[in-house]
Structures are given as structure tokens and as C-alpha cells.
Design an enzyme around this catalytic site. Structure first.
Site, PDB file in Angstrom:
ATOM      1  N   HIS A   2       0.826  -1.215   0.000  1.00  0.00           N
ATOM      2  CA  HIS A   2       0.000   0.000   0.000  1.00  0.00           C
ATOM      3  C   HIS A   2       0.853   1.256   0.000  1.00  0.00           C
ATOM      4  CE1 HIS A   2      -3.263  -2.536   2.203  1.00  0.00           C
ATOM      5  NE2 HIS A   2      -3.110  -2.888   0.945  1.00  0.00           N
ATOM      6  N   ASP A  32      -6.516  -6.076  -2.163  1.00  0.00           N
ATOM      7  CA  ASP A  32      -5.102  -6.414  -2.406  1.00  0.00           C
ATOM      8  C   ASP A  32      -4.978  -7.543  -3.426  1.00  0.00           C
ATOM      9  OD1 ASP A  32      -3.972  -5.735   1.007  1.00  0.00           O
ATOM     10  OD2 ASP A  32      -4.353  -4.428  -0.724  1.00  0.00           O
ATOM     11  N   TYR A  73       1.853   1.606  13.841  1.00  0.00           N
ATOM     12  CA  TYR A  73       2.700   2.510  13.063  1.00  0.00           C
ATOM     13  C   TYR A  73       2.231   3.954  13.127  1.00  0.00           C
ATOM     14  CZ  TYR A  73      -0.747   1.245   9.388  1.00  0.00           C
ATOM     15  OH  TYR A  73      -1.892   0.978   8.656  1.00  0.00           O
ATOM     16  N   LYS A 123       6.025   6.112   7.094  1.00  0.00           N
ATOM     17  CA  LYS A 123       5.519   5.244   8.180  1.00  0.00           C
ATOM     18  C   LYS A 123       6.680   4.709   9.004  1.00  0.00           C
ATOM     19  CE  LYS A 123       1.959   3.857   4.955  1.00  0.00           C
ATOM     20  NZ  LYS A 123       1.664   2.900   3.891  1.00  0.00           N
TER      21      LYS A 123
HETATM   22  C1  LIG Z   1      -5.236   2.665   6.449  1.00  0.00           C
HETATM   23  C2  LIG Z   1      -6.542   3.191   6.974  1.00  0.00           C
HETATM   24  C3  LIG Z   1      -7.730   2.509   6.764  1.00  0.00           C
HETATM   25  N1  LIG Z   1      -8.888   3.006   7.261  1.00  0.00           N
HETATM   26  C4  LIG Z   1     -10.118   2.231   7.042  1.00  0.00           C
HETATM   27  C5  LIG Z   1     -10.431   1.970   5.591  1.00  0.00           C
HETATM   28  C6  LIG Z   1     -11.099   0.624   5.625  1.00  0.00           C
HETATM   29  O1  LIG Z   1     -12.503   0.770   5.841  1.00  0.00           O
HETATM   30  C7  LIG Z   1     -10.480  -0.083   6.837  1.00  0.00           C
HETATM   31  C8  LIG Z   1      -9.410  -1.084   6.468  1.00  0.00           C
HETATM   32  O2  LIG Z   1      -8.527  -0.421   5.559  1.00  0.00           O
HETATM   33  P1  LIG Z   1      -7.430  -1.273   4.798  1.00  0.00           P
HETATM   34  O3  LIG Z   1      -8.013  -2.585   4.350  1.00  0.00           O
HETATM   35  O4  LIG Z   1      -6.806  -0.368   3.750  1.00  0.00           O
HETATM   36  O5  LIG Z   1      -6.373  -1.560   5.952  1.00  0.00           O
HETATM   37  P2  LIG Z   1      -4.928  -2.219   5.737  1.00  0.00           P
HETATM   38  O6  LIG Z   1      -4.989  -3.312   4.733  1.00  0.00           O
HETATM   39  O7  LIG Z   1      -4.432  -2.521   7.097  1.00  0.00           O
HETATM   40  O8  LIG Z   1      -4.044  -1.052   5.099  1.00  0.00           O
HETATM   41  C9  LIG Z   1      -2.911  -0.536   5.750  1.00  0.00           C
HETATM   42  O9  LIG Z   1      -1.940  -1.549   5.767  1.00  0.00           O
HETATM   43  C10 LIG Z   1      -0.766  -1.361   5.007  1.00  0.00           C
HETATM   44  C11 LIG Z   1       0.259  -2.368   5.459  1.00  0.00           C
HETATM   45  C12 LIG Z   1      -0.233   0.008   5.040  1.00  0.00           C
HETATM   46  O10 LIG Z   1       0.976   0.259   4.984  1.00  0.00           O
HETATM   47  C13 LIG Z   1      -1.179   1.130   5.086  1.00  0.00           C
HETATM   48  O11 LIG Z   1      -0.916   1.909   6.224  1.00  0.00           O
HETATM   49  C14 LIG Z   1      -2.586   0.770   5.094  1.00  0.00           C
HETATM   50  O12 LIG Z   1      -2.968   0.733   3.737  1.00  0.00           O
HETATM   51  O13 LIG Z   1      -9.908   0.960   7.633  1.00  0.00           O
HETATM   52  C15 LIG Z   1      -8.948   4.176   7.985  1.00  0.00           C
HETATM   53  O14 LIG Z   1     -10.039   4.609   8.434  1.00  0.00           O
HETATM   54  N2  LIG Z   1      -7.788   4.873   8.193  1.00  0.00           N
HETATM   55  C16 LIG Z   1      -6.580   4.422   7.721  1.00  0.00           C
HETATM   56  O15 LIG Z   1      -5.549   5.084   7.961  1.00  0.00           O
END
Ligand SMILES: Cc1cn([C@H]2C[C@H](O)[C@@H](COP(=O)(O)OP(=O)(O)O[C@H]3O[C@H](C)C(=O)[C@H](O)[C@H]3O)O2)c(=O)[nH]c1=O
Length: 187
Positions: free
Chosen positions: A61, A166, A130, A70
Site C-alpha cells: 500500500h 489487495d 505505526y 511510516k
Molecule cells: C489505512 C486506513 C484505513 N482506514 C479504514 C479503511 C477501511 O474501511 C479499513 C481497512 O482499511 P485497509 O483494508 O486499507 O487496511 P490495511 O490493509 O491494514 O491497510 C494498511 O496496511 C498497510 C500495510 C499500510 O501500509 C497502510 O498503512 C494501510 O494501507 O480501515 C482508515 O479509516 N484509516 C486508515 O488510515
């Protein structure tokens, strides 16, 4: 605090100084000046936590525009954590660096703005923590395929659990120009 360079010069593995005694241990998990002196931060505006089960892979991401630097670490469990240089024009474009982060080694990984980031969980579960240098911007949220052969990350897990987002991520060469970070030279 000990900082170790990785194959991506801007991405640093940080080993904070740990003060142990009969009660347990203490460490500074961030301090503006000594971290800024390494090019980390200097300011962080958001802190995130996520918990994932064994075999979960979150990534790769990034945000563009409004990129995030980060400073990542693991509070419980163990992950293999990866940064990828996706900055157009960078001398290390398309190259990756991977580190082991765990509650046991207490290490941190600095992933600067313009790099893609991801991790895979190696323990039963992992609590991932993070700090981010910019706030989350859903409109700028973007990803790259974890298994892009042009990057060639040597993940220690063959068949990870992925989010639908993803699993459908584009390859690096498929990223639209306006969504690709640009290398502006080292500060
Ligand atoms: C990242 C983020 C997500 N969200 C909400 C959006 C979605 O409804 C839910 C899950 O989001 P996501 O599937 O993108 O979460 P991760 O897969 O953990 O994504 C993160 O994990 C990888 C390893 C990264 O480096 C990034 O920081 C970030 O993209 O949380 C938020 O409300 N705020 C945030 O800062």
C-alpha cells in the site's frame, strides 16, 4: 538507538535502546530529534493499529498524492515487513527491502514517503503499530500487487490471506502516471 541501512538507502531498520531491570524493560519508541536526525518523520500526525492472523498479508500500500512516511513496529507476534521503491526516476525503482519485526526484537522500520509498504504475519497473530507523517486519504489510497514478478519480493509465505482489494492490485507497470510517486532526489 541503532540505525541500520537496508538495500533501500532511505529505509532504515531501527533498534531502540532498551533499558531492562528487575521490573521489566523501558524504551523510547519515538523521540522527535534523534529520529529526525536520521531523516525519520520529523512530524507524525496519525497512529494506527491493526491485528492480523497468521498468513495474512496487508499490502503493498501507498498514498499518492498526499504520501505517508511510516514508522512501523510489532507489539505482539512477528511479521516480515517490506518496503518497495515505486518512485518514478529513482535509482532503486522497483527494488525492495524486507525486515523481520517482532515484539521480541522490538525493531522498527522506517518506510519513507513514496514507498509502497506491506507485511505478512508469521506468528499465530500480530498486533501491528505505526506512525504516519500524513493523515489517511481514502481518495489517495493505492496499492501494488504483492507478488509482482518485476519486484520479486521473497515472501516467506506462499499462499497468504489477502483483502479483495489487495488480491486485485495492479502490477507496478500498470499504475497510472498520476498515481505513481515521483523521485525528487535524496534530501
Ligand atoms: C489505512 C486506513 C484505513 N482506514 C479504514 C479503511 C477501511 O474501511 C479499513 C481497512 O482499511 P485497509 O483494508 O486499507 O487496511 P490495511 O490493509 O491494514 O491497510 C494498511 O496496511 C498497510 C500495510 C499500510 O501500509 C497502510 O498503512 C494501510 O494501507 O480501515 C482508515 O479509516 N484509516 C486508515 O488510515
Amino acid at each position: 538507538m541503532k540505525a541500520t541501512e537496508t538495500p533501500l538507502a532511505e529505509c532504515l531498520l531501527i533498534e531502540p535502546k532498551v533499558y531492562g531491570d528487575a521490573r521489566g524493560w523501558f524504551m523510547e519508541s519515538w523521540n522527535r530529534e534523534p529520529y529526525a536526525a536520521l531523516g525519520i518523520g520529523p512530524e507524525f500526525v496519525q497512529s494506527n493499529l491493526s491485528r492480523s492472523a497468521r498468513g495474512v498479508l496487508r499490502g503493498l500500500h501507498y498514498q499518492w498524492p498526499n504520501p505517508q512516511g511510516k514508522l512501523v513496529s510489532v507489539l505482539e507476534g512477528e511479521v516480515f515487513d517490506v518496503a518497495v521503491d515505486i518512485r518514478r526516476g529513482s535509482p532503486t525503482f522497483g527494488q525492495w527491502a524486507g525486515v523481520m519485526l517482532s515484539a521480541e526484537n522490538r525493531c522498527q522500520f522506517w518506510v519513507p514517503e513514496g514507498f509502497a509498504h506491506g507485511f505478512v504475519v508469521l506468528s499465530e497473530s500480530a498486533l501491528f503499530s505505526y506512525l504516519c507523517t500524513a493523515p489517511y486519504d481514502a481518495a489517495a489510497d493505492a496499492n501494488v500487487a504483492w507478488n509482482d514478478p518485476s519486484i520479486g519480493i521473497e515472501w516467506p509465505v506462499e499462499d497468504p490471506s489477502l483483502s479483495a482489494k489487495d488480491a486485485a492490485a495492479p502490477l507496478l507497470h500498470q499504475i497510472a502516471g498520476d498515481r505513481q510517486p515521483i523521485f525528487t532526489g535524496r534530501d
